[in-house]
Design a protein around this motif. Structure first.
Motif, short mmCIF file in Angstrom:
data_model
loop_
_atom_site.label_atom_id
_atom_site.label_comp_id
_atom_site.label_asym_id
_atom_site.label_seq_id
_atom_site.Cartn_x
_atom_site.Cartn_y
_atom_site.Cartn_z
N ARG A 66 43.45 8.46 -69.63
CA ARG A 66 42.46 8.83 -70.64
C ARG A 66 42.98 8.51 -72.04
O ARG A 66 44.12 8.85 -72.39
CB ARG A 66 42.15 10.32 -70.53
N VAL A 67 42.13 7.88 -72.84
CA VAL A 67 42.46 7.55 -74.23
C VAL A 67 41.38 8.14 -75.13
O VAL A 67 40.18 8.02 -74.84
CB VAL A 67 42.54 6.03 -74.44
N LEU A 68 41.79 8.77 -76.21
CA LEU A 68 40.87 9.26 -77.23
C LEU A 68 41.20 8.57 -78.55
O LEU A 68 42.35 8.60 -79.01
CB LEU A 68 40.99 10.78 -77.41
N LEU A 69 40.20 7.92 -79.15
CA LEU A 69 40.35 7.22 -80.42
C LEU A 69 39.68 8.03 -81.52
O LEU A 69 38.49 8.35 -81.41
CB LEU A 69 39.72 5.82 -80.35
N TYR A 70 40.43 8.35 -82.57
CA TYR A 70 39.93 9.21 -83.63
C TYR A 70 39.79 8.44 -84.94
O TYR A 70 40.70 7.69 -85.33
CB TYR A 70 40.90 10.37 -83.89
N PRO A 71 38.70 8.68 -85.68
CA PRO A 71 38.60 8.17 -87.05
C PRO A 71 39.41 9.06 -87.99
O PRO A 71 39.93 10.11 -87.57
CB PRO A 71 37.10 8.27 -87.34
N PRO A 72 39.52 8.70 -89.26
CA PRO A 72 40.29 9.54 -90.19
C PRO A 72 39.81 10.99 -90.28
O PRO A 72 40.62 11.90 -90.50
CB PRO A 72 40.11 8.82 -91.53
N SER A 73 38.52 11.23 -90.10
CA SER A 73 37.98 12.59 -90.17
C SER A 73 38.38 13.44 -88.96
O SER A 73 38.22 14.66 -88.98
CB SER A 73 36.46 12.54 -90.27
N LEU A 74 38.88 12.78 -87.89
CA LEU A 74 39.24 13.41 -86.62
C LEU A 74 38.03 13.99 -85.88
O LEU A 74 38.19 14.71 -84.90
CB LEU A 74 40.28 14.53 -86.84
N ARG A 75 36.83 13.63 -86.33
CA ARG A 75 35.61 14.14 -85.69
C ARG A 75 35.06 13.11 -84.70
O ARG A 75 35.15 11.90 -84.93
CB ARG A 75 34.54 14.48 -86.72
N THR A 164 46.81 12.56 -71.80
CA THR A 164 45.90 11.86 -72.70
C THR A 164 46.71 11.09 -73.74
O THR A 164 47.73 11.56 -74.23
CB THR A 164 44.96 12.84 -73.42
N PHE A 165 46.21 9.90 -74.06
CA PHE A 165 46.76 9.06 -75.11
C PHE A 165 45.81 9.19 -76.31
O PHE A 165 44.70 8.69 -76.28
CB PHE A 165 46.82 7.62 -74.61
N HIS A 166 46.25 9.90 -77.35
CA HIS A 166 45.46 10.08 -78.57
C HIS A 166 45.88 9.05 -79.60
O HIS A 166 47.07 8.89 -79.87
CB HIS A 166 45.68 11.48 -79.15
N CYS A 167 44.91 8.36 -80.22
CA CYS A 167 45.19 7.38 -81.26
C CYS A 167 44.34 7.69 -82.49
O CYS A 167 43.12 7.84 -82.37
CB CYS A 167 44.87 5.96 -80.79
N VAL A 168 44.95 7.77 -83.65
CA VAL A 168 44.25 8.09 -84.90
C VAL A 168 44.36 6.89 -85.84
O VAL A 168 45.47 6.47 -86.19
CB VAL A 168 44.84 9.34 -85.57
N VAL A 182 51.00 10.76 -77.40
CA VAL A 182 50.93 10.51 -75.96
C VAL A 182 51.44 11.75 -75.26
O VAL A 182 52.63 12.08 -75.33
CB VAL A 182 51.77 9.28 -75.54
N ASP A 183 50.53 12.47 -74.62
CA ASP A 183 50.86 13.72 -73.93
C ASP A 183 50.60 13.51 -72.44
O ASP A 183 49.46 13.41 -72.01
CB ASP A 183 49.98 14.84 -74.49
N ASP A 184 51.69 13.40 -71.67
CA ASP A 184 51.52 13.15 -70.23
C ASP A 184 51.66 14.42 -69.40
O ASP A 184 51.75 14.36 -68.18
CB ASP A 184 52.48 12.08 -69.73
N GLY A 185 51.69 15.56 -70.08
CA GLY A 185 51.80 16.82 -69.37
C GLY A 185 53.23 17.32 -69.24
O GLY A 185 53.45 18.48 -68.93
N GLN A 186 54.19 16.42 -69.50
CA GLN A 186 55.61 16.79 -69.44
C GLN A 186 56.30 16.61 -70.79
O GLN A 186 57.13 17.41 -71.18
CB GLN A 186 56.33 15.98 -68.36
N GLN A 187 55.93 15.53 -71.46
CA GLN A 187 56.48 15.26 -72.78
C GLN A 187 55.36 14.84 -73.72
O GLN A 187 54.35 14.26 -73.28
CB GLN A 187 57.53 14.14 -72.75
N ALA A 188 55.54 15.13 -74.98
CA ALA A 188 54.62 14.65 -76.01
C ALA A 188 55.39 13.73 -76.95
O ALA A 188 56.45 14.10 -77.47
CB ALA A 188 54.03 15.82 -76.80
#
Length: 349
Positions: A66-75, A164-168, A182-188
């Protein structure tokens, strides 16, 4: 001695192991006294890498789909979900340790805590695996990286359940690149990188700002490790080989210009480097070196170089917010999924 390999990262160790396996006398020198210090890479392996190479599974974290892409507003982030295991984050200290053992078992000698050049060593051929600002490249008269971003990262243990792989994408935090979690449930792995001449503040301060303002930041459950350093994003250099030596990994610019991923390129390019070096040392025929052609490899990245240039010109948060309107369309989502989940990678050797 046949080959001196400068640098004991993945690129250097794999090239040395493959050459030693061919029967060559190989020495690896590394300025670090231990491979578990001074780690710079985030350790993110893409699917094609862990499918094609025998990476030690015990040093790879849980799969991320899972990847989440965020704009500067984080919304309203854009969510991408793959049906396959797309990313695994490696325990790089463990991976380096195993690679070091395998290199020595293959017959190569490894000297840690030794800086290049070595006055007591004469080699027929020198391989530069010494990072983005390669000393070997300069001494051999080969090309050097001129397009760099600078990154900083913190790694800490966590206990979560949804890898989840979060990208801002925010040019105020990471001009010309992005901030990530990058949070794989064991390390961030939490970090950011950007063009050094456009960073609004020192990297540690920007990273603290990101850590304090990102709503999905997990809570550390143990000590924090720090990483950082330069990342070449100008594509494979054109002149990466000469009769006296060649470059691999970051030294050769073997990093995706768009995503800045370098682990897959270093693995693939090392195989080619070892094959070409072996043929050249056996035959003495300089025409063999033409098979290690940076210009040809670079041509495979035309689209990514264009996208890299476009990303570098995003200076205002409003522009990044507007780009997300396109990303939320079916075509935009498909393009983003191709970047993150596509089968394209570094060209096969």
């Amino acid at each position: 001695m046949d080959v001196l390999v400068v640098g004991a990262g993945l690129a250097g160790l794999q090239t040395a192991r493959l050459l030693a396996s061919q029967g060559f006398d190989v020495l690896v020198c590394e300025r670090r006294s231990s491979l578990d210090i001074g780690i710079r890479t985030t350790g993110i392996f893409v699917r094609r890498t862990f499918e094609d190479f025998a990476l030690p599974d015990r040093y790879l974290g849980p799969a991320v789909r899972r990847v989440l892409l965020y704009p500067p507003s984080l919304r309203a982030p854009v969510e991408l979900v793959s049906s396959r295991d797309e990313f695994r984050v490696g325990d790089m200290a463990g991976i380096y340790s195993q690679a070091l053992s395998e290199t020595r078992l293959a017959g190569a000698r490894v000297r840690l805590g030794v800086s290049y050049p070595l006055k007591d060593v004469k080699a027929r051929f020198t391989i530069g695996a010494d990072g983005a600002r390669s000393t070997v490249a300069r001494r051999l008269g080969l090309d050097v990286n001129r397009h760099l971003i600078i990154g900083a990262e913190k790694v800490f243990p966590v206990s979560t359940s949804a890898p989840t792989f979060h990208c801002v994408l925010d040019p105020r935090l990471a001009p010309g690149y992005l901030a990530w979690l990058v949070d794989d449930g064991q390390q961030a792995h939490v970090g950011l990188a950007g063009l050094p001449d456009r960073l609004a503040a020192p990297l540690p301060r920007l990273l603290r700002s990101f850590l304090g303002g990102f709503p999905n930041m997990p809570t550390p459950t143990g000590p924090i490790h720090r990483r950082g350093g330069p990342i070449p994003v100008g594509g494979v250099l054109r002149r990466i080989v000469c009769p006296d030596g060649l470059l691999v990994g970051d030294a050769a610019g073997a990093v995706s210009p768009l995503t800045a991923g370098g682990l897959d390129p270093c693995m693939r390019m090392s195989e080619l480097a070892a094959a070409v070096t072996g043929d050249y040392l056996r035959t003495g025929n300089t025409s063999v070196l033409r098979h290690y052609d940076g210009t040809t490899l670079r041509a495979r990245f035309r689209v990514r170089l264009v996208l890299r240039n476009a990303l570098s010109h995003v200076r205002a948060p409003a522009v990044a917010e507007a780009a997300f309107k396109l990303l939320r369309t079916p075509l935009g989502r498909a393009a983003a999924a191709r970047v993150f989940f596509g089968d394209g990678s570094f060209p096969d050797a």
